[in-house]
Every structure is written in structure tokens, then in C-alpha cells.
Design an enzyme around this catalytic site. Structure first.
Site, PDB file in Angstrom:
ATOM      1  CB  SER A  81      44.441  89.470  20.450  1.00  0.00           C
ATOM      2  OG  SER A  81      45.643  89.000  19.901  1.00  0.00           O
ATOM      3  CG  MET A  82      46.818  91.946  16.429  1.00  0.00           C
ATOM      4  SD  MET A  82      47.104  91.900  14.651  1.00  0.00           S
ATOM      5  CE  MET A  82      48.714  91.109  14.596  1.00  0.00           C
TER       6      MET A  82
ATOM      7  CD1 TRP B 218      51.030  89.937  20.054  1.00  0.00           C
ATOM      8  CD2 TRP B 218      50.766  91.533  18.505  1.00  0.00           C
ATOM      9  NE1 TRP B 218      52.066  89.817  19.146  1.00  0.00           N
ATOM     10  CE2 TRP B 218      51.921  90.791  18.186  1.00  0.00           C
ATOM     11  CE3 TRP B 218      50.396  92.597  17.673  1.00  0.00           C
ATOM     12  CZ2 TRP B 218      52.706  91.069  17.068  1.00  0.00           C
ATOM     13  CZ3 TRP B 218      51.187  92.881  16.563  1.00  0.00           C
ATOM     14  CH2 TRP B 218      52.326  92.125  16.265  1.00  0.00           C
TER      15      TRP B 218
ATOM     16  CG  ASP C 115      48.733  85.871  26.260  1.00  0.00           C
ATOM     17  OD1 ASP C 115      49.096  85.233  25.253  1.00  0.00           O
ATOM     18  OD2 ASP C 115      48.074  86.924  26.203  1.00  0.00           O
TER      19      ASP C 115
ATOM     20  CG  HIS D 252      46.297  85.488  23.342  1.00  0.00           C
ATOM     21  ND1 HIS D 252      46.790  86.748  23.621  1.00  0.00           N
ATOM     22  CD2 HIS D 252      45.764  85.573  22.085  1.00  0.00           C
ATOM     23  CE1 HIS D 252      46.577  87.555  22.591  1.00  0.00           C
ATOM     24  NE2 HIS D 252      45.958  86.868  21.649  1.00  0.00           N
TER      25      HIS D 252
END
Length: 297
Positions: free
Chosen positions: A167-168, A192, A213, A245
């Protein structure tokens, strides 16, 4: 992919036969001898589909907790490493969690990758709210700690390093590769990032997305990430089927299989793993789509 495959055994035999026919010694010519030599970074037995899909590889694994108190630039974490030192040094990978998560969400990568012959550092971030650029900086700080100050630094080849993240943390993986182009491999997992374009990257990158996602939809994150990478770069795009996700947060055979192959191929320059990446794997089962630039398909 940019790294040339070694000459096949058939080619080596043909060269030897030609030498005999010419009245020369039956050994390969010097250039072919170099190509045929075993890669000094190969670790572990010859891989098979079952060996890279297995929950554990050939190495026993030890682990060490690193407190945030004794480090700077990131929030501590856990180091997983092959217990044996008989094979020499290993490549290393730092792994970052996603937004609001901590290292426990990425813990399964530690023993899974380390048992295949890597030193793996699953890290905590300085705060759970850190954005991708900060997570990228922290991945690099963790690699610096691993290679310069950690108790296992002598087990690591500091020139063979990679980054992963969810993700991040996946967005941070791209940031880290941009800031330190000498990294050998990057794997953003359902990444992300507000920045969708990465033409400056020179690190071999495997982008992993998920067809279900809704947090970082592939159409606005993983696919643009992949498409923006230079066409000359060793790159691949794996889209997981029936996945969300958060699929990268739990043990997943498909993620492990292709992550191991990517890290082996580019951190260890181990061409034995090329077979799992090229020709490109077919869609079906757990794979919704697989793209890449395999010139020798």
C-alpha cells in the site's frame, strides 16, 4: 530482460566439438569459460516450481528484534536471516507496511524469503500515518542500518539490496528506488501513491496489483505505475485474481513465488530463476494478468 542468460549446455558442447575438430583442445574458449562459470551469488539448490511455492526454502532461519530506541530514520523491526554462513554473504531486502499498519502485517515475508537465501528486514515506520515518500526514506534508512550497524551486517553483501512494501509502503518502495537507483530490485505490493509516473526508475521492478482492490484500484495505481516505467527497464506487472488490497498481508503462494523469482533474478543475478518469469506466466487461476518485457519469449 537486460541480464544475459548463460550459454546453454548444448552450445557449450557444440563449441567443444568444434574445437576438437579444429585440432584444438576440447575445452571452451576463454570467453565461453567465463559464461559457463557458476554465478558466485547463487544460493540454494536448483529451483523448481515446488521449491519456490513451498512455505519454506532450504535455509534454516533465525530472527532478531530491533528496537526503535537503537535506530534512527525508521521505527525498528525484525530481521530474518539464514542461520548458516557456509554459503557466504546474502542479498538483503527491507519490507515496509501500509498506512496505519505495523511490521506484523508483513511478518510472513520474513521467514518465507529468508529461507530462500536473503536477509529480510520487516520494519515499523516512524508513525503509522507516514506518507509514501517518508516510507521510502525509512526503507533506505533500514537498509543502511542492516549493512552498517546491525548484528548481521557481516552476512550481507551491501551491493545486493532490494525493497518491498504494501500500500503506502508499496508507494514508498517506488520512492526508495527513485532515490537510490543502485538498488537491485523493487516490489510494490498493491501500492498507493499520489505520484503515478515513474519514468526515472532504473531498478528492476515487479508491480503487484489486485483485481478487487478498491483502496488502490489497479486502473489508477498499479497499472499506471507499471506503464510509466521505462520500456528498457526490466519490469513486470502481476495482477492477482480474486484478490483485495489487503491480500499481500497474509501468506500467499503466488506473491511468494514471483517475489522470490524476482529477487533471486535481480538481487542475486541468478539466471536459474529466469524460467519462472520468461516466457511470461499465463493468466488463469490466481493470476488475472501478467505483463513484462521478455525479449526472449
Amino acid at each position: 530482460m537486460k541480464h544475459a542468460l548463460p550459454k546453454s549446455r548444448a552450445t557449450q558442447v557444440a563449441l567443444g566439438a568444434a574445437a576438437v575438430a579444429a585440432g584444438l583442445c576440447a575445452a571452451l574458449l576463454p570467453g565461453e569459460q567465463a559464461d559457463a562459470a557458476e554465478n558466485s551469488y547463487e544460493r540454494g539448490p536448483d529451483p523448481t516450481e515446488s521449491s519456490i511455492e513451498a512455505p519454506r526454502g532450504s535455509y534454516d532461519v533465525s530472527e532478531e528484534r530491533v528496537s526503535s530506541v537503537g535506530v534512527s530514520g525508521f521505527g525498528g523491526g525484525t530481521i530474518y536471516y539464514p542461520t548458516s554462513t557456509e554459503d557466504g554473504t546474502f542479498g538483503a531486502v527491507a519490507v515496509a507496511p501500509g498506512y496505519t499498519a505495523d511490521q506484523t502485517s508483513m511478518a510472513w515475508y520474513g521467514p518465507r524469503l529468508a529461507s530462500q537465501g536473503f536477509v529480510v528486514f520487516t520494519i515499523d515506520t516512524n508513525t503509522r500515518l507516514d506518507q509514501p515518500a517518508a516510507r521510502g526514506d525509512q526503507l533506505l534508512a533500514a537498509l543502511d542500518y542492516l549493512t552498517e550497524r546491525s548484528d548481521v551486517s557481516s552476512r550481507i553483501d551491501s551491493e545486493r539490496l532490494g525493497v518491498m512494501g504494501h500500500s503506502m509502503g508499496g508507494g514508498g518502495t517506488l520512492e526508495a528506488a527513485k532515490d537510490r537507483p543502485e538498488l537491485q530490485a523493487a516490489i510494490p505490493l498493491t501500492g498507493w501513491n499520489l505520484d503515478k509516473s515513474w519514468p526515472e526508475l532504473s531498478t528492476p521492478t515487479l508491480v503487484v496489483g489486485a483485481d478487487g482492490d478498491t483502496v488502490a484500484p489497479v486502473s489508477s495505481h498499479s497499472e499506471p505505475f507499471y506503464e510509466s516505467l521505462p520500456g528498457s527497464l526490466d519490469k513486470a506487472y502481476l495482477e492477482l485474481s480474486g484478490a483485495s488490497h489487503f491480500t499481500p498481508n497474509t501468506s500467499n503462494t503466488t506473491i511468494a513465488k514471483y517475489s522470490i523469482s524476482w529477487l533471486k533474478r535481480f538481487i542475486d543475478d541468478d539466471t536459474r530463476y529466469e524460467q519462472f518469469l520468461c516466457p511470461l506466466p499465463d493468466a488463469g487461476g490466481a493470476i488475472a494478468e501478467f505483463r513484462g518485457n521478455c525479449p526472449h519469449n
